[in-house]
Design a protein around this motif. Structure first.
Motif, PDB file in Angstrom:
ATOM      1  N   ARG A 125       1.084  -1.302   0.000  1.00 20.32           N
ATOM      2  CA  ARG A 125       0.080   0.028   0.079  1.00 20.32           C
ATOM      3  C   ARG A 125       0.581   1.570  -0.090  1.00 20.32           C
ATOM      4  O   ARG A 125       0.392   2.403  -0.193  1.00 20.32           O
ATOM      5  CB  ARG A 125      -0.948  -0.127   0.957  1.00 20.32           C
ATOM      6  CG  ARG A 125      -2.133  -1.262   1.038  1.00 20.32           C
ATOM      7  CD  ARG A 125      -2.720  -1.263   2.495  1.00 20.32           C
ATOM      8  NE  ARG A 125      -1.741  -1.638   3.704  1.00 20.32           N
ATOM      9  CZ  ARG A 125      -2.107  -2.019   4.923  1.00 20.32           C
ATOM     10  NH1 ARG A 125      -3.484  -1.839   5.141  1.00 20.32           N
ATOM     11  NH2 ARG A 125      -1.466  -2.285   5.560  1.00 20.32           N
ATOM     12  N   ASP A 157     -10.364   1.802  -3.487  1.00 21.24           N
ATOM     13  CA  ASP A 157     -10.313   2.112  -5.082  1.00 21.24           C
ATOM     14  C   ASP A 157      -9.161   3.159  -5.326  1.00 21.24           C
ATOM     15  O   ASP A 157      -8.166   2.399  -6.059  1.00 21.24           O
ATOM     16  CB  ASP A 157     -11.434   2.521  -5.692  1.00 21.24           C
ATOM     17  CG  ASP A 157     -12.700   1.754  -5.741  1.00 21.24           C
ATOM     18  OD1 ASP A 157     -12.286   0.651  -5.675  1.00 21.24           O
ATOM     19  OD2 ASP A 157     -13.698   2.326  -6.017  1.00 21.24           O
ATOM     20  N   ASP A 158      -9.136   4.102  -4.804  1.00 22.50           N
ATOM     21  CA  ASP A 158      -8.125   4.974  -5.490  1.00 22.50           C
ATOM     22  C   ASP A 158      -6.660   4.439  -5.042  1.00 22.50           C
ATOM     23  O   ASP A 158      -5.779   4.498  -5.899  1.00 22.50           O
ATOM     24  CB  ASP A 158      -8.184   6.386  -4.564  1.00 22.50           C
ATOM     25  CG  ASP A 158      -9.559   7.327  -5.001  1.00 22.50           C
ATOM     26  OD1 ASP A 158     -10.007   6.886  -5.857  1.00 22.50           O
ATOM     27  OD2 ASP A 158      -9.747   8.072  -4.328  1.00 22.50           O
ATOM     28  N   SER A 159      -6.406   4.057  -4.012  1.00 22.01           N
ATOM     29  CA  SER A 159      -5.098   3.472  -3.640  1.00 22.01           C
ATOM     30  C   SER A 159      -4.711   2.143  -4.246  1.00 22.01           C
ATOM     31  O   SER A 159      -3.617   2.174  -4.837  1.00 22.01           O
ATOM     32  CB  SER A 159      -5.047   3.041  -1.982  1.00 22.01           C
ATOM     33  OG  SER A 159      -5.104   4.120  -1.134  1.00 22.01           O
ATOM     34  N   TYR A 161      -5.940   1.405  -7.504  1.00 23.55           N
ATOM     35  CA  TYR A 161      -5.545   1.842  -9.000  1.00 23.55           C
ATOM     36  C   TYR A 161      -4.065   2.433  -8.971  1.00 23.55           C
ATOM     37  O   TYR A 161      -3.218   2.458  -9.809  1.00 23.55           O
ATOM     38  CB  TYR A 161      -6.711   2.462  -9.373  1.00 23.55           C
ATOM     39  CG  TYR A 161      -7.621   1.578  -9.516  1.00 23.55           C
ATOM     40  CD1 TYR A 161      -7.872   0.827 -10.676  1.00 23.55           C
ATOM     41  CD2 TYR A 161      -8.977   2.109  -9.220  1.00 23.55           C
ATOM     42  CE1 TYR A 161      -8.997  -0.165 -10.906  1.00 23.55           C
ATOM     43  CE2 TYR A 161     -10.173   1.418  -9.275  1.00 23.55           C
ATOM     44  CZ  TYR A 161     -10.209   0.085 -10.111  1.00 23.55           C
ATOM     45  OH  TYR A 161     -11.247  -0.507 -10.384  1.00 23.55           O
ATOM     46  N   ASP A 162      -3.776   3.340  -8.016  1.00 21.56           N
ATOM     47  CA  ASP A 162      -2.586   3.903  -8.018  1.00 21.56           C
ATOM     48  C   ASP A 162      -1.375   3.254  -7.611  1.00 21.56           C
ATOM     49  O   ASP A 162      -0.360   3.304  -8.195  1.00 21.56           O
ATOM     50  CB  ASP A 162      -2.668   4.992  -6.760  1.00 21.56           C
ATOM     51  CG  ASP A 162      -1.437   5.919  -6.706  1.00 21.56           C
ATOM     52  OD1 ASP A 162      -1.288   6.805  -7.505  1.00 21.56           O
ATOM     53  OD2 ASP A 162      -0.931   5.927  -5.489  1.00 21.56           O
ATOM     54  N   ASN A 205     -12.982  -5.244  -0.302  1.00 25.60           N
ATOM     55  CA  ASN A 205     -13.497  -4.057  -1.085  1.00 25.60           C
ATOM     56  C   ASN A 205     -13.839  -4.872  -2.687  1.00 25.60           C
ATOM     57  O   ASN A 205     -12.759  -5.039  -3.287  1.00 25.60           O
ATOM     58  CB  ASN A 205     -12.522  -3.040  -1.525  1.00 25.60           C
ATOM     59  CG  ASN A 205     -11.999  -2.330  -0.361  1.00 25.60           C
ATOM     60  OD1 ASN A 205     -12.841  -1.213   0.121  1.00 25.60           O
ATOM     61  ND2 ASN A 205     -11.172  -2.784   0.528  1.00 25.60           N
ATOM     62  N   ARG A 207     -15.001  -6.078  -6.135  1.00 30.19           N
ATOM     63  CA  ARG A 207     -15.372  -5.003  -7.489  1.00 30.19           C
ATOM     64  C   ARG A 207     -15.775  -5.882  -8.675  1.00 30.19           C
ATOM     65  O   ARG A 207     -15.716  -7.111  -8.675  1.00 30.19           O
ATOM     66  CB  ARG A 207     -13.846  -4.561  -8.072  1.00 30.19           C
ATOM     67  CG  ARG A 207     -13.180  -3.501  -7.071  1.00 30.19           C
ATOM     68  CD  ARG A 207     -11.946  -3.071  -7.499  1.00 30.19           C
ATOM     69  NE  ARG A 207     -11.281  -1.835  -6.487  1.00 30.19           N
ATOM     70  CZ  ARG A 207     -10.657  -2.286  -5.705  1.00 30.19           C
ATOM     71  NH1 ARG A 207     -10.109  -3.689  -5.294  1.00 30.19           N
ATOM     72  NH2 ARG A 207     -10.224  -1.304  -4.576  1.00 30.19           N
ATOM     73  N   GLU A 211     -14.216  -3.072 -13.304  1.00 29.20           N
ATOM     74  CA  GLU A 211     -13.575  -2.373 -12.406  1.00 29.20           C
ATOM     75  C   GLU A 211     -12.339  -3.306 -12.318  1.00 29.20           C
ATOM     76  O   GLU A 211     -11.077  -2.536 -12.015  1.00 29.20           O
ATOM     77  CB  GLU A 211     -14.367  -2.266 -10.825  1.00 29.20           C
ATOM     78  CG  GLU A 211     -15.534  -1.369 -11.229  1.00 29.20           C
ATOM     79  CD  GLU A 211     -16.191  -1.514 -10.018  1.00 29.20           C
ATOM     80  OE1 GLU A 211     -16.750  -0.388  -9.436  1.00 29.20           O
ATOM     81  OE2 GLU A 211     -16.375  -2.598  -9.191  1.00 29.20           O
ATOM     82  N   ARG A 214      -9.632  -2.609 -15.280  1.00 34.39           N
ATOM     83  CA  ARG A 214      -8.957  -1.373 -15.032  1.00 34.39           C
ATOM     84  C   ARG A 214      -7.684  -1.559 -14.832  1.00 34.39           C
ATOM     85  O   ARG A 214      -6.548  -0.680 -15.084  1.00 34.39           O
ATOM     86  CB  ARG A 214      -9.556  -0.334 -14.327  1.00 34.39           C
ATOM     87  CG  ARG A 214     -10.946   0.371 -14.976  1.00 34.39           C
ATOM     88  CD  ARG A 214     -11.509   1.483 -14.116  1.00 34.39           C
ATOM     89  NE  ARG A 214     -10.446   2.562 -13.627  1.00 34.39           N
ATOM     90  CZ  ARG A 214     -10.683   3.075 -12.519  1.00 34.39           C
ATOM     91  NH1 ARG A 214     -11.789   3.121 -11.731  1.00 34.39           N
ATOM     92  NH2 ARG A 214      -9.525   4.103 -12.275  1.00 34.39           N
TER      93      ARG A 214
END
Length: 258
Positions: A125, A157-159, A161-162, A205, A207, A211, A214
């Motif tokens: 992470r 999500d944000d973390s 994909y980043d 989480n 998906r 998703e 992605r």
């Protein structure tokens, strides 16, 4: 395991040790087994699905190493068990990564005699810190395979994909992403399952197929695409367990350009 190492709270279910239990491992505590049993009551195919995921790992590693990749980073590796990445990858350089100190301690002990294998205590992470720690172990000027099996659904999500974008950006053309990810196939029981993991070391989480797809942005998705783990290049000599579906998808992507 009967007793926990100093500093480890064995009363809190740990997702790596729960997965170890799903794989019939012995490196888990009572709280892990209790939480895992609750999940299996909600999703009776969980143990079979974990085994199918291991089968996907084997076939994906074989495919990637056959393409010439000889460096593999296994993120969120969990507790070492039968059929580990380095056993499948032949002479490839393998670095296992996990943030759990118990996992890392067991991993280093079990892999102490292994050549070309390391177990790194780091947190996926925190990709910048992770990449810095990997620098002495991996040649990022050459292709590397990042394995992320059943870990991204424990990251928001944000973390999530980043993280994948940063790993892709640091890797050379010809590098691979090996990924499996949970989906919501029983909406009526999912809230209860989410609560089990909310009380463990990582929340869930889930998906959709779109998703999950992605995560392969910037990669060429290899055939047969993003499918159930048991359907990714199945081995005729090792038949599936007979379950019709898995609560997740799996795929392998290849980075084509810088």
């Amino acid at each position: 395991m009967d007793s926990a190492p100093e500093g480890i709270d064995s009363s809190v279910p740990n997702v790596a040790r729960m997965y170890d239990f799903f794989l019939d491992g012995k490196d888990n505590f009572a709280a892990d087994r209790e939480a895992a049993e609750r999940i299996m009551k909600l999703f009776p195919n969980t143990r079979d699905s974990a085994q199918q995921n291991r089968g996907f790992l084997r076939r994906a590693v074989q495919a990637v190493t056959a393409s010439g990749v000889d460096q593999i980073v296994d993120l969120g590796a969990g507790l070492p068990t039968q059929g580990n990445t380095h056993e499948i990858a032949g002479g490839a350089r393998v670095v296992y990564v996990d943030y759990d100190p118990v996992v890392c301690t067991h991993g280093r002990a079990l892999l102490a005699r292994g050549q070309n294998v390391d177990f790194l205590e780091a947190d996926a992470r925190k990709p910048e810190e992770l990449l810095a720690l990997l620098e002495p172990m991996i040649d990022f000027d050459r292709p590397v395979a990042f394995m992320m099996l059943a870990i991204l659904h424990f990251i928001p999500d944000d973390s999530a994909y980043d993280i994948v974008a940063k790993l892709r950006g640091a890797s050379a053309p010809g590098s691979h992403l090996i990924l499996s990810h949970g989906i919501d196939d029983k909406p009526d029981t999912t809230p209860e399952a989410l609560e089990v993991y909310n009380q463990a070391t990582a929340s869930l989480n889930l998906r959709t197929h779109e998703e999950i797809l992605r995560f392969f942005d910037g990669y060429e998705l290899l055939e047969p695409g993003l499918v159930y783990p048991k359907d990714w290049r199945p081995d005729a000599t090792r038949p599936n367990s007979g379950i019709r579906s898995n609560p997740g998808y799996a795929g392998v992507g290849r980075k084509l350009s810088a």
